[in-house]
Write a protein that holds these residues in place. Structure first.
Motif, short mmCIF file in Angstrom:
data_model
loop_
_atom_site.label_atom_id
_atom_site.label_comp_id
_atom_site.label_asym_id
_atom_site.label_seq_id
_atom_site.Cartn_x
_atom_site.Cartn_y
_atom_site.Cartn_z
N TYR A 34 -30.67 -44.71 -6.99
CA TYR A 34 -30.85 -44.16 -5.23
C TYR A 34 -30.38 -42.18 -6.48
N THR A 35 -31.38 -41.30 -5.48
CA THR A 35 -31.34 -39.87 -5.93
C THR A 35 -30.30 -39.36 -6.07
N ASN A 36 -29.78 -38.97 -7.18
CA ASN A 36 -28.36 -38.36 -7.54
C ASN A 36 -27.08 -39.37 -8.48
N ALA A 37 -27.90 -40.23 -8.36
CA ALA A 37 -27.28 -41.43 -8.97
C ALA A 37 -26.41 -41.41 -10.43
N GLY A 38 -26.94 -40.09 -10.63
CA GLY A 38 -27.27 -40.01 -12.32
C GLY A 38 -28.13 -40.87 -13.05
N LYS A 39 -29.04 -40.22 -12.67
CA LYS A 39 -30.69 -41.23 -14.01
C LYS A 39 -30.47 -40.32 -14.72
N SER A 40 -30.96 -39.13 -14.66
CA SER A 40 -31.51 -38.71 -15.52
C SER A 40 -31.06 -37.74 -16.65
N THR A 41 -29.28 -37.79 -16.24
CA THR A 41 -27.93 -36.87 -16.62
C THR A 41 -27.16 -38.06 -17.64
N LEU A 42 -27.87 -39.60 -17.30
CA LEU A 42 -27.64 -40.73 -18.07
C LEU A 42 -28.60 -40.90 -19.33
N PHE A 43 -30.33 -40.38 -18.76
CA PHE A 43 -31.30 -40.81 -19.21
C PHE A 43 -31.26 -39.70 -20.75
N ASN A 44 -30.47 -38.37 -20.40
CA ASN A 44 -30.80 -37.14 -21.84
C ASN A 44 -29.38 -37.59 -22.60
N ARG A 45 -28.22 -38.14 -21.91
CA ARG A 45 -27.54 -38.38 -22.88
C ARG A 45 -27.82 -39.47 -23.77
#
Ligand SMILES: Nc1nc2c(ncn2[C@@H]2O[C@H](COP(=O)(O)OP(=O)(O)O)[C@@H](O)[C@H]2O)c(=O)[nH]1
Ligand SMILES: [Mg+2]
Length: 247
Positions: A34-45
């Protein structure tokens, strides 16, 4: 009209990316959620900014696709996904559908959830509905990543970790603090253990025994003699590759 042209361009670029990606000799792991679940943050980490410079091929091909080396040494391509939004304006549906369809190429899907969100269950159902609407094969391996465990109270935090500890298809993490990343990487390796990918090897003429092993195992899809040796197309799992390298 301008918007329409831009969207056509997005769709066309995505199609080219898909064609290029089909040749990638690594398993593809797609992040959905879902939007804002943290996909991009996790991707970067998981990928780390420094990977970008080292891996310009993938960086320029598509900024949402990067190589990750797992602790087991296996390499995967991690793919971030946008577009898990309900009520998109009609003009945007086609463009987002094209990005969503990349998920169909994945060997493993990570369903990232904001486990601290009041509507986390409804959000998860909505994502599952989108995935089945896209035609994601039922047997695509999936891990539910319970993200944002740092936002839970102590009791809920412990409960999430405990549940993840005894459920193979669930990982509990915080993309912000980094908690749970090692367990998640191990779960990814475990889930990909049996997934086969195509690779081209040049097997030297002197390595006849290794070449015979590849045929014995039924892994050979192509075999062309060249000046350096046999150029072979091999479809194998990470485990089979590791065994070959120990021969
Ligand atoms: N507290 C907390 N916030 C997070 C975590 N992961 C992501 N966020 C925040 O959630 C928001 C959405 O994250 P983003 O990665 O853009 O979500 P995406 O839409 O799924 O790509 C941002 O403000 C992030 O900083 C986490 O593990 N803990
Ligand atoms: Mg994002």
């Amino acid at each position: 009209m301008r918007l329409k042209r831009q969207l056509d361009k997005v769709v066309k670029t995505r199609t080219l990316h898909r064609a290029a990606r089909a040749k990638v000799p690594f398993p593809i792991v797609a992040l959905v959620g879902y939007t804002n679940a943290g996909k991009s943050t996790l991707f970067n980490r998981l990928t780390g900014a420094e990977v970008m410079a080292k891996d310009m091929l993938f960086a320029t091909l598509d900024p949402t696709m990067r190589r990750v080396v797992l602790p087991t040494g296996d390499e995967v391509i991690l793919s971030d996904t946008v577009g898990f939004i309900s009520d998109l304006p009609t003009e945007l549906v086609a463009a987002f559908r094209a990005t969503l369809e990349e998920v169909l190429d994945a060997d493993l899907v990570l369903h990232v959830r904001d486990i601290g969100h009041a509507q986390t269950a409804e959000q998860a159902r909505e994502v599952e509905t989108i995935l089945s609407g896209l035609g994601l094969p039922d047997d695509t391996p999936k891990i539910e990543v319970w993200n944002k465990i740092d936002t839970l109270d102590e009791e809920a935090h412990e409960a999430a970790l405990e549940r993840a500890g005894r459920t193979e298809s669930v990982s509990a993490v915080s993309a912000v603090t980094g908690e749970g990343m090692e367990a998640l990487l191990a779960a990814i390796s475990q889930a990909l253990g049996g997934v086969k990918h195509l690779e081209t090897l040049v097997v030297p003429f002197a390595a006849g025994r290794k070449r015979a092993w590849l045929f014995d195992q039924g892994l050979v899809e192509g075999d062309t003699p060249t000046e350096e040796g046999h150029e072979m197309q091999i479809r194998w799992s990470a485990a089979q590759k590791a065994r070959y390298e120990r021969l």
